[in-house]
Design a protein around this motif. Sequence first.
Motif, PDB file in Angstrom:
ATOM      1  N   HIS A  38       0.804  -1.221   0.000  1.00 32.93           N
ATOM      2  CA  HIS A  38       0.000   0.000   0.000  1.00 32.93           C
ATOM      3  C   HIS A  38       0.850   1.291   0.000  1.00 32.93           C
ATOM      4  O   HIS A  38       0.838   2.037  -0.970  1.00 32.93           O
ATOM      5  N   GLY A  39       1.622   1.538   1.058  1.00 34.45           N
ATOM      6  CA  GLY A  39       2.346   2.813   1.145  1.00 34.45           C
ATOM      7  C   GLY A  39       2.948   3.002   2.516  1.00 34.45           C
ATOM      8  O   GLY A  39       3.528   2.080   3.077  1.00 34.45           O
ATOM      9  N   ASN A  40       2.763   4.198   3.077  1.00 25.62           N
ATOM     10  CA  ASN A  40       3.299   4.432   4.418  1.00 25.62           C
ATOM     11  C   ASN A  40       2.508   5.524   5.131  1.00 25.62           C
ATOM     12  O   ASN A  40       1.657   6.201   4.535  1.00 25.62           O
ATOM     13  N   VAL A  41       2.811   5.670   6.407  1.00 17.15           N
ATOM     14  CA  VAL A  41       2.271   6.768   7.225  1.00 17.15           C
ATOM     15  C   VAL A  41       3.443   7.379   7.975  1.00 17.15           C
ATOM     16  O   VAL A  41       4.260   6.662   8.567  1.00 17.15           O
ATOM     17  N   VAL A  42       3.531   8.699   7.907  1.00 12.77           N
ATOM     18  CA  VAL A  42       4.616   9.444   8.539  1.00 12.77           C
ATOM     19  C   VAL A  42       4.000  10.417   9.534  1.00 12.77           C
ATOM     20  O   VAL A  42       2.988  11.055   9.220  1.00 12.77           O
ATOM     21  N   VAL A  43       4.585  10.520  10.721  1.00 13.32           N
ATOM     22  CA  VAL A  43       4.028  11.416  11.741  1.00 13.32           C
ATOM     23  C   VAL A  43       5.116  12.346  12.265  1.00 13.32           C
ATOM     24  O   VAL A  43       6.312  12.054  12.153  1.00 13.32           O
ATOM     25  N   ALA A  44       4.675  13.471  12.843  1.00 18.96           N
ATOM     26  CA  ALA A  44       5.622  14.422  13.428  1.00 18.96           C
ATOM     27  C   ALA A  44       4.877  15.338  14.387  1.00 18.96           C
ATOM     28  O   ALA A  44       3.638  15.361  14.416  1.00 18.96           O
ATOM     29  N   ALA A  45       5.652  16.124  15.122  1.00 17.13           N
ATOM     30  CA  ALA A  45       5.073  17.062  16.088  1.00 17.13           C
ATOM     31  C   ALA A  45       4.646  18.373  15.435  1.00 17.13           C
ATOM     32  O   ALA A  45       4.105  19.246  16.116  1.00 17.13           O
ATOM     33  N   ALA A  46       4.906  18.519  14.121  1.00 19.62           N
ATOM     34  CA  ALA A  46       4.474  19.710  13.392  1.00 19.62           C
ATOM     35  C   ALA A  46       4.444  19.392  11.898  1.00 19.62           C
ATOM     36  O   ALA A  46       5.129  18.478  11.432  1.00 19.62           O
ATOM     37  N   LEU A  47       3.655  20.186  11.168  1.00 16.65           N
ATOM     38  CA  LEU A  47       3.467  19.945   9.737  1.00 16.65           C
ATOM     39  C   LEU A  47       4.772  19.974   8.929  1.00 16.65           C
ATOM     40  O   LEU A  47       5.007  19.057   8.128  1.00 16.65           O
ATOM     41  N   PRO A  48       5.635  20.998   9.101  1.00 14.91           N
ATOM     42  CA  PRO A  48       6.857  21.021   8.269  1.00 14.91           C
ATOM     43  C   PRO A  48       7.699  19.759   8.436  1.00 14.91           C
ATOM     44  O   PRO A  48       8.249  19.244   7.460  1.00 14.91           O
ATOM     45  N   MET A  49       7.793  19.248   9.662  1.00 15.34           N
ATOM     46  CA  MET A  49       8.588  18.037   9.877  1.00 15.34           C
ATOM     47  C   MET A  49       7.909  16.809   9.259  1.00 15.34           C
ATOM     48  O   MET A  49       8.587  15.910   8.753  1.00 15.34           O
ATOM     49  N   ALA A  50       6.593  16.750   9.287  1.00 12.82           N
ATOM     50  CA  ALA A  50       5.892  15.614   8.668  1.00 12.82           C
ATOM     51  C   ALA A  50       6.160  15.590   7.165  1.00 12.82           C
ATOM     52  O   ALA A  50       6.412  14.531   6.576  1.00 12.82           O
ATOM     53  N   VAL A  51       6.133  16.771   6.530  1.00  9.78           N
ATOM     54  CA  VAL A  51       6.416  16.859   5.095  1.00  9.78           C
ATOM     55  C   VAL A  51       7.865  16.448   4.822  1.00  9.78           C
ATOM     56  O   VAL A  51       8.152  15.677   3.900  1.00  9.78           O
ATOM     57  N   PHE A  52       8.767  16.950   5.644  1.00  9.10           N
ATOM     58  CA  PHE A  52      10.189  16.622   5.510  1.00  9.10           C
ATOM     59  C   PHE A  52      10.392  15.108   5.619  1.00  9.10           C
ATOM     60  O   PHE A  52      11.091  14.490   4.801  1.00  9.10           O
ATOM     61  N   ARG A  53       9.790  14.498   6.612  1.00 12.26           N
ATOM     62  CA  ARG A  53       9.979  13.060   6.808  1.00 12.26           C
ATOM     63  C   ARG A  53       9.358  12.251   5.665  1.00 12.26           C
ATOM     64  O   ARG A  53       9.904  11.220   5.262  1.00 12.26           O
ATOM     65  N   ALA A  54       8.226  12.697   5.152  1.00  9.97           N
ATOM     66  CA  ALA A  54       7.601  11.973   4.034  1.00  9.97           C
ATOM     67  C   ALA A  54       8.539  11.983   2.825  1.00  9.97           C
ATOM     68  O   ALA A  54       8.724  10.956   2.153  1.00  9.97           O
ATOM     69  N   TYR A  55       9.144  13.135   2.557  1.00 10.82           N
ATOM     70  CA  TYR A  55      10.048  13.250   1.405  1.00 10.82           C
ATOM     71  C   TYR A  55      11.311  12.414   1.616  1.00 10.82           C
ATOM     72  O   TYR A  55      11.726  11.657   0.732  1.00 10.82           O
ATOM     73  N   TYR A  56      11.906  12.518   2.799  1.00  8.63           N
ATOM     74  CA  TYR A  56      13.174  11.814   3.010  1.00  8.63           C
ATOM     75  C   TYR A  56      12.981  10.319   3.297  1.00  8.63           C
ATOM     76  O   TYR A  56      13.946   9.559   3.196  1.00  8.63           O
ATOM     77  N   LEU A  94      13.512  23.194   8.671  1.00  7.40           N
ATOM     78  CA  LEU A  94      12.776  24.420   8.341  1.00  7.40           C
ATOM     79  C   LEU A  94      13.342  25.121   7.098  1.00  7.40           C
ATOM     80  O   LEU A  94      12.633  25.866   6.428  1.00  7.40           O
ATOM     81  N   ARG A  95      14.605  24.859   6.806  1.00 11.77           N
ATOM     82  CA  ARG A  95      15.179  25.430   5.568  1.00 11.77           C
ATOM     83  C   ARG A  95      14.494  24.799   4.351  1.00 11.77           C
ATOM     84  O   ARG A  95      14.152  25.480   3.384  1.00 11.77           O
ATOM     85  N   ALA A  96      14.300  23.492   4.420  1.00 10.05           N
ATOM     86  CA  ALA A  96      13.617  22.810   3.312  1.00 10.05           C
ATOM     87  C   ALA A  96      12.171  23.305   3.195  1.00 10.05           C
ATOM     88  O   ALA A  96      11.690  23.592   2.095  1.00 10.05           O
ATOM     89  N   TRP A  97      11.496  23.428   4.325  1.00  8.50           N
ATOM     90  CA  TRP A  97      10.098  23.892   4.325  1.00  8.50           C
ATOM     91  C   TRP A  97      10.000  25.292   3.701  1.00  8.50           C
ATOM     92  O   TRP A  97       9.123  25.567   2.888  1.00  8.50           O
ATOM     93  N   ALA A  98      10.927  26.179   4.086  1.00 10.05           N
ATOM     94  CA  ALA A  98      10.914  27.544   3.544  1.00 10.05           C
ATOM     95  C   ALA A  98      11.130  27.522   2.032  1.00 10.05           C
ATOM     96  O   ALA A  98      10.459  28.242   1.279  1.00 10.05           O
ATOM     97  N   LEU A  99      12.069  26.701   1.581  1.00 12.42           N
ATOM     98  CA  LEU A  99      12.342  26.597   0.138  1.00 12.42           C
ATOM     99  C   LEU A  99      11.119  26.061  -0.598  1.00 12.42           C
ATOM    100  O   LEU A  99      10.685  26.628  -1.616  1.00 12.42           O
ATOM    101  N   TRP A 100      10.549  24.974  -0.078  1.00 13.52           N
ATOM    102  CA  TRP A 100       9.428  24.342  -0.777  1.00 13.52           C
ATOM    103  C   TRP A 100       8.214  25.268  -0.812  1.00 13.52           C
ATOM    104  O   TRP A 100       7.515  25.347  -1.821  1.00 13.52           O
TER     105      TRP A 100
END
Length: 270
Positions: free
Chosen positions: A201-219, A257-263
Amino acid sequence: MFKRTLRCPALTALLLCVLTIAGAEAARAQGAAPPSSLDALKDDIAAANRILADLQVVDAFGHVSVRHPTRPDHFLMGRNLAPALVTPADIVEYDLDGKAIDPPAGATHFLERFIHAEVYRARADVKSVVHTHSPAVIPFGATKAPMRPMYHMSAFLAPGVPVFEIREAGGMTNMLVSNGPLGKALAASLGDKNVVLMRGHGNVVVAAALPMAVFRAYYTETNARLQLQAMGIGGDITFLDKEEGEKAGEVLETIHLRAWALWKEKMRAK
Ligand SMILES: [Zn+2]
């Protein structure tokens, strides 16, 4: 993409107003200022959907949610739409039973919203959840090869990456986590980790804030590709040690947060 209106009465006030808003914009561009209102949070959720689509972590499927900032037993997520199409107006509030609160007329909802509901119910520390069909992770859910951190950018994988076997929870299903009991079983498989793979199927990624969840999904996707390449080369692979993972993970707490700012800036420019 998300414009704002200035209203300052006098010239001095206008100057102060411009400087204040410019400062706020600069802080937001650095990823330093969390959203101060529900509208800003909805802007960020919509941006996160588009970012993950742009990074090819999601395609027509996948979703991003954030726990409601003032109603911790509720969460915010796009209505049933492809991630690249989600706008702030499409963000719907749900309770932990997956029930939509005052949804827009005619809105339909993701079948798998129970993934988010049950993870938020099980994990008080989780404030954002991303579900993807991230292609490179699929082999790791279907084989016995564990996913492990290849480099510092995926240090959050160091605690371990469990695999959710839906057959153990629901027997022969259509593979979708489309009800509360399946969501609960998935949350149990996730445990206290940052990522859980879903077999077939896929995966589920979690974090304590949205930018980190996006970062973890990508990496997570990037790590899967790199690990597959290393496995193709053959021989032993030297993954990050648990202690290296912990130390590198501390660095990621700020540099993501550098990646989040860029994206976000890229999305704003589109
Ligand atoms: Zn899915």
